[in-house]
Design a protein around this motif. Structure first.
Motif, PDB file in Angstrom:
ATOM      1  N   LYS A 118       0.799  -1.400   0.047  1.00  0.00           N
ATOM      2  CA  LYS A 118       0.041   0.166   0.007  1.00  0.00           C
ATOM      3  C   LYS A 118       0.973   1.469   0.138  1.00  0.00           C
ATOM      4  O   LYS A 118       0.354   2.250  -0.484  1.00  0.00           O
ATOM      5  CB  LYS A 118      -0.865   0.048   1.292  1.00  0.00           C
ATOM      6  CG  LYS A 118      -1.755   1.173   1.329  1.00  0.00           C
ATOM      7  CD  LYS A 118      -2.742   1.234   2.229  1.00  0.00           C
ATOM      8  CE  LYS A 118      -3.572   2.568   2.287  1.00  0.00           C
ATOM      9  NZ  LYS A 118      -4.461   2.664   3.629  1.00  0.00           N
ATOM     10  N   TYR A 119       2.065   1.303   0.764  1.00  0.00           N
ATOM     11  CA  TYR A 119       2.832   2.447   0.755  1.00  0.00           C
ATOM     12  C   TYR A 119       3.828   2.721  -0.234  1.00  0.00           C
ATOM     13  O   TYR A 119       4.717   3.484  -0.131  1.00  0.00           O
ATOM     14  CB  TYR A 119       3.450   2.599   2.228  1.00  0.00           C
ATOM     15  CG  TYR A 119       2.152   2.433   3.233  1.00  0.00           C
ATOM     16  CD1 TYR A 119       1.465   3.784   3.289  1.00  0.00           C
ATOM     17  CD2 TYR A 119       1.785   1.394   4.140  1.00  0.00           C
ATOM     18  CE1 TYR A 119       0.361   3.809   4.178  1.00  0.00           C
ATOM     19  CE2 TYR A 119       0.709   1.364   4.920  1.00  0.00           C
ATOM     20  CZ  TYR A 119       0.114   2.643   5.009  1.00  0.00           C
ATOM     21  OH  TYR A 119      -0.998   2.799   5.803  1.00  0.00           O
ATOM     22  N   GLU A 120       4.145   1.522  -1.068  1.00  0.00           N
ATOM     23  CA  GLU A 120       5.120   1.650  -2.038  1.00  0.00           C
ATOM     24  C   GLU A 120       5.443   2.979  -2.634  1.00  0.00           C
ATOM     25  O   GLU A 120       6.543   3.588  -2.761  1.00  0.00           O
ATOM     26  CB  GLU A 120       5.241   0.371  -3.008  1.00  0.00           C
ATOM     27  CG  GLU A 120       5.300  -0.984  -2.417  1.00  0.00           C
ATOM     28  CD  GLU A 120       6.651  -1.259  -2.130  1.00  0.00           C
ATOM     29  OE1 GLU A 120       7.646  -0.967  -2.675  1.00  0.00           O
ATOM     30  OE2 GLU A 120       6.901  -1.796  -0.819  1.00  0.00           O
ATOM     31  N   GLU A 121       4.322   3.332  -3.361  1.00  0.00           N
ATOM     32  CA  GLU A 121       4.175   4.490  -4.294  1.00  0.00           C
ATOM     33  C   GLU A 121       4.764   5.574  -3.400  1.00  0.00           C
ATOM     34  O   GLU A 121       5.569   6.449  -3.916  1.00  0.00           O
ATOM     35  CB  GLU A 121       3.194   4.894  -4.817  1.00  0.00           C
ATOM     36  CG  GLU A 121       2.489   3.899  -5.925  1.00  0.00           C
ATOM     37  CD  GLU A 121       3.637   4.042  -6.906  1.00  0.00           C
ATOM     38  OE1 GLU A 121       3.986   4.981  -7.470  1.00  0.00           O
ATOM     39  OE2 GLU A 121       4.151   2.954  -7.535  1.00  0.00           O
ATOM     40  N   LYS A 149       8.435   5.555  -2.630  1.00  0.00           N
ATOM     41  CA  LYS A 149       9.398   5.853  -3.883  1.00  0.00           C
ATOM     42  C   LYS A 149       9.190   7.363  -4.082  1.00  0.00           C
ATOM     43  O   LYS A 149      10.493   7.790  -4.380  1.00  0.00           O
ATOM     44  CB  LYS A 149       8.708   5.133  -5.171  1.00  0.00           C
ATOM     45  CG  LYS A 149       9.262   3.903  -5.225  1.00  0.00           C
ATOM     46  CD  LYS A 149       8.939   3.123  -6.399  1.00  0.00           C
ATOM     47  CE  LYS A 149       8.907   1.521  -6.435  1.00  0.00           C
ATOM     48  NZ  LYS A 149       7.670   0.892  -6.959  1.00  0.00           N
ATOM     49  N   ARG A 150       8.175   8.136  -4.147  1.00  0.00           N
ATOM     50  CA  ARG A 150       8.209   9.608  -4.270  1.00  0.00           C
ATOM     51  C   ARG A 150       8.931  10.210  -3.261  1.00  0.00           C
ATOM     52  O   ARG A 150       9.806  11.283  -3.419  1.00  0.00           O
ATOM     53  CB  ARG A 150       6.670   9.957  -4.169  1.00  0.00           C
ATOM     54  CG  ARG A 150       6.290  10.437  -5.410  1.00  0.00           C
ATOM     55  CD  ARG A 150       4.931  11.204  -5.275  1.00  0.00           C
ATOM     56  NE  ARG A 150       3.818  10.359  -4.930  1.00  0.00           N
ATOM     57  CZ  ARG A 150       3.079  10.907  -3.789  1.00  0.00           C
ATOM     58  NH1 ARG A 150       3.028  12.028  -3.433  1.00  0.00           N
ATOM     59  NH2 ARG A 150       2.101  10.034  -3.433  1.00  0.00           N
ATOM     60  N   LEU A 151       9.011   9.834  -2.141  1.00  0.00           N
ATOM     61  CA  LEU A 151       9.995  10.481  -0.909  1.00  0.00           C
ATOM     62  C   LEU A 151      11.540  10.246  -1.090  1.00  0.00           C
ATOM     63  O   LEU A 151      12.256  11.167  -1.171  1.00  0.00           O
ATOM     64  CB  LEU A 151       9.474   9.903   0.486  1.00  0.00           C
ATOM     65  CG  LEU A 151       8.687  10.593   1.235  1.00  0.00           C
ATOM     66  CD1 LEU A 151       8.728   9.839   2.537  1.00  0.00           C
ATOM     67  CD2 LEU A 151       9.026  12.115   1.471  1.00  0.00           C
TER      68      LEU A 151
END
Ligand code: SF4
Ligand code: SF4
Ligand code: SF4
Ligand code: SF4
Ligand code: SF4
Ligand code: SF4
Ligand code: FES
Lengths: 297, 251, 134
Positions: B223-226, B229-231
């Motif tokens: 759920k928190y992958e995206e 990655k952005r961070l």
């Protein structure tokens, strides 16, 4: 009888088999041992110098807990308590004696423990063995459903149950309480000339060969007297005489290992209690083969 | 006299920001405290930490959350005419007239190395790493010293007899301020013993909490992958901006 | 060689200190040696309990560096046997306290092997630390 019970730290770990079997055996005799709430380690050894009050705070704090229990009706033996570990017994009784005889010490300790109510100096410290003796060994006999016939037991007393004379529960030179108890249970009791000899106590921490030497003497004398097992009431004696048989065997290859029972395990066995109460699996040298050979298991 | 007042004024002014903008003209009640032996007049009602800042001390250590959670601001004091040595958290305790105080920024501590996943859940584990707990004399000094009002002596006693559950529960609110350890005649580092007891209890004694189980499953599902990655891809300027714009609770 | 032992003020002060600390009337020891015979740990000692009593009578502070005072296990055998009602176990404790109160520990608790720590009962550790560390 409902009496405050002080376990001590080791009875919650290595001496669990002493605690469990003793509580069950005492219950059979109508003695209900009620664990003291919020007890603390008594310190194991009674501090012997005149000016050292600090080390008496720990036992006195426990006596205070007993005083509180006496006041709130959770027991029916006002100002009495029972112990199982010989060293706890000795330390607690010695401290109780010192503050009850010496008002100045009592005031100092009470004012040091300023957040607590005052200890009044009245609690009497007993060992379970004395309570049983005072009930009478006939009472014990009545409860025996599985007499320990044919089992040769050499009672071992060590130090803290017998000495100093004003603290001990029996004649310091010629104790009989173990003999009387195990005879009531139907066992053959043999006399070990080393029954009162110190096992080396705390030296097991810093000099285990000294302890193994003493243990070797104590155990082999019991064997020479015809003993198949010895008994104790102290988790330190038990560790030194039971677990240290590993070191004894290493030093004396001819040494034949022998079981070390807590007195209460033999009581539980003779009273017909089950394996959970006897807790023989907690002993280092497994006593079950011996008991099986005597048809006691 | 005149000069002295000016200096005090300068110091007071310099510290106005941290003493919530107090203007000495507005102050009706003053108390006298002694910081490391020197007397200071400070406004009543300040915390010890604010009072020290008012008096000109600058906290480069001994302060953290300023909210009673981090355990950094341990203080010891005696009050005039009282024999008791008191302890407090400087950010949580108000100054009182006649306090003699000092900060205890650090408690030298015995900290055992262990891997909780490999330790056995036996009484001996605590003793193996902190054998000194067997030196406890049940003096209760640690309990008296604890600013969190924990039963410190009792959790050390629990630890000695291998009662992990009770040691963990009794020490749960420990903020690691170190005051117990500084006061202990048996030289025990209580807070680290409590920490080991809680870690072991959490791992081996407690039932796994439902919430955590669910949340771990959600994480495993990605759920928190995206977001991560952005961070990780963000440059410094973006990170700074996001920090400045983060959601915050009111101070 | 026979020589006369001179008791100095310092010797007297040491005797007085140990007498007070132990509560034992050390000068009443008649050197019968019964405590030494009774002592189960005497073979590991460098001087016997009776010799320990004698050296304290003479106020010889060197007694605090004997092995004896640390080997004594406070088993109270001497206590119940002494015909004069004295208590060498208390004298040994007083002598240990003299050392321990100078922050001189007899054992270093951090050197106990981990394997031992995993099996020793608390009762062993508590008593050893009380007797051998200050
Ligand atoms: S004597 Fe032992 S078992 Fe008894 S309380 Fe003290 S350490 Fe624990
Ligand atoms: S026999 Fe050993 S452990 Fe038992 S009381 Fe004596 S010294 Fe203690
Ligand atoms: S201060 Fe130390 S010795 Fe005293 S009760 Fe607490 S842990 Fe035990
Ligand atoms: S237990 Fe010790 S370290 Fe933890 S909060 Fe209390 S005093 Fe501070
Ligand atoms: S108390 Fe000490 S000196 Fe006395 S008999 Fe026991 S070990 Fe020996
Ligand atoms: S038994 Fe008593 S009188 Fe005899 S030597 Fe020992 S201490 Fe002295
Ligand atoms: S600054 Fe964090 S507790 Fe006081």
């Amino acid at each position: 009888m409902k009496i405050p019970y002080y376990p001590g730290c080791s009875l919650k770990t290595t001496g669990k088999n002493l605690e469990v079997s003793a509580i069950a055996a005492a219950k059979t005799l109508g003695i209900e041992m009620v664990e003291i709430p919020k007890w603390n380690c008594c310190g194991t050894v009674f501090s012997l110098t005149e000016d050292d009050l600090m080390h008496h705070v720990a036992p006195v704090r426990n006596l205070l807990r007993v005083q509180e229990m006496s006041g709130n009706g959770s027991v029916d033996t006002p100002n009495k308590m029972v112990t199982l570990c010989s060293m706890c017994f000795n330390t607690m009784k010695s401290a109780a004696g010192r503050v009850s005889r010496n008002a100045e010490d009592l005031v100092k300790i009470n004012s040091f423990m300023n957040l607590e109510e005052d200890y009044k100096g009245k609690v009497q410290v007993l060992h379970l063995l004395e309570i049983i003796r005072d009930m009478g060994f006939d009472k014990v006999k009545e409860k025996v459903s599985r007499p320990l016939n044919g089992l040769s037991v050499a009672p071992y007393y060590g130090c803290m149950l017998l000495r100093p004379a004003d603290i001990g529960i029996d004649d310091p030179e010629d104790p009989t309480i173990g003999k009387d108890l195990f005879e009531a249970l139907g066992a053959d009791v043999v006399d070990n000339p080393y029954k009162k000899v110190c096992c080396g106590a705390f030296h097991t921490v810093n000099d285990k060969s000294l302890v193994a030497d003493l243990g070797y003497e104590i155990l082999t004398r019991a064997q020479k007297a015809g003993g198949e097992a010895i008994t104790t009431s102290c988790p330190l004696c038990a560790f030194n005489l039971d677990n240290r048989q590993k070191e004894i065997s290493a030093a004396h290859p001819e040494f034949k290992q022998m079981p070390v029972f807590y007195f209460s395990q033999l009581m539980a066995l003779a009273f017909g209690l089950g394996e959970e109460e006897c807790m023989f699996e907690g002993n280092y040298v497994d006593p079950r083969p011996l008991l099986k050979s005597k048809n006691l298991l | 006299m005149e000069d002295k007042k000016d200096i005090m004024q300068i110091i007071a002014d310099a510290n106005k920001s941290v003493t919530t903008g107090i203007d000495s003209a507005d102050i009706e009640h003053w108390v006298q405290i002694h910081i490391m032996g020197r007397a200071y007049k400070v406004p009543a009602g300040l915390t010890i930490m604010q009072a020290m800042e008012y008096a000109g001390y600058k906290f480069i250590t001994s302060a953290g959350c300023r909210a009673g959670f981090c355990g950094a601001c341990a203080t010891m004091y005696r009050k005039k005419g009282e024999y008791q040595l008191q302890t407090a958290m400087a950010c949580q305790t108000r100054v009182e007239d006649g306090m003699y105080l000092v900060q205890i920024p650090f408690a030298p501590a015995q900290e055992a190395k262990y891997d909780v996943t490999k330790e056995s859940y036996a009484a001996s584990t605590l003793l193996e790493h902190y054998p000194e707990i067997a030196r406890c004399v049940a003096c209760n000094t640690c309990t008296k010293a604890c600013p969190q009002d924990l039963e410190v002596m009792d959790y050390i006693q629990d630890a000695l007899r291998g009662d992990y559950a009770s040691a963990a529960e009794r020490s749960f609110d420990c903020i690691m301020c170190g005051l117990c350890a500084i006061r202990c005649p048996a030289e025990i580092t209580q807070f680290n013993v409590g920490m080991l007891a809680r870690r072991m209890y959490g791992r081996c004694g407690m039932a796994e909490p439902e919430q955590a189980k669910k949340q771990l499953a959600v994480i495993a599902e990605g759920k928190y992958e995206e977001d991560f990655k952005r961070l990780l891809a963000a440059d410094l300027a973006e990170l700074q901006q996001r920090y400045a714009e983060r959601e915050r609770e009111a101070d | 060689m026979i020589s006369k032992t001179e008791i100095t003020a310092k010797n007297e002060a040491f005797l007085r200190r140990i007498t007070e600390l132990s509560g034992v009337s050390i000068t009443r020891c008649e050197q019968c040696g019964i405590c030494s015979v009774a002592c189960p740990l005497v073979s590991g000692m460098d001087i016997s309990p009776a010799e320990m009593m004698r050296t304290v009578q003479l106020g010889q502070e060197e007694v605090t560096s004997t092995k004896t005072i640390w080997v004594c296990a406070s088993c109270f055998t001497c206590t119940v046997r002494c015909p004069r009602g004295l208590d060498p176990s208390k004298v040994a404790e007083a002598l240990r306290q003299i050392e321990l109160r100078k922050a001189i520990d007899y054992m270093d608790i951090s050197t106990i092997p981990a394997e031992e720590m995993r099996q020793l009962p608390q009762i062993a550790l508590v008593s050893a630390f009380r007797k051998l560390t200050g």
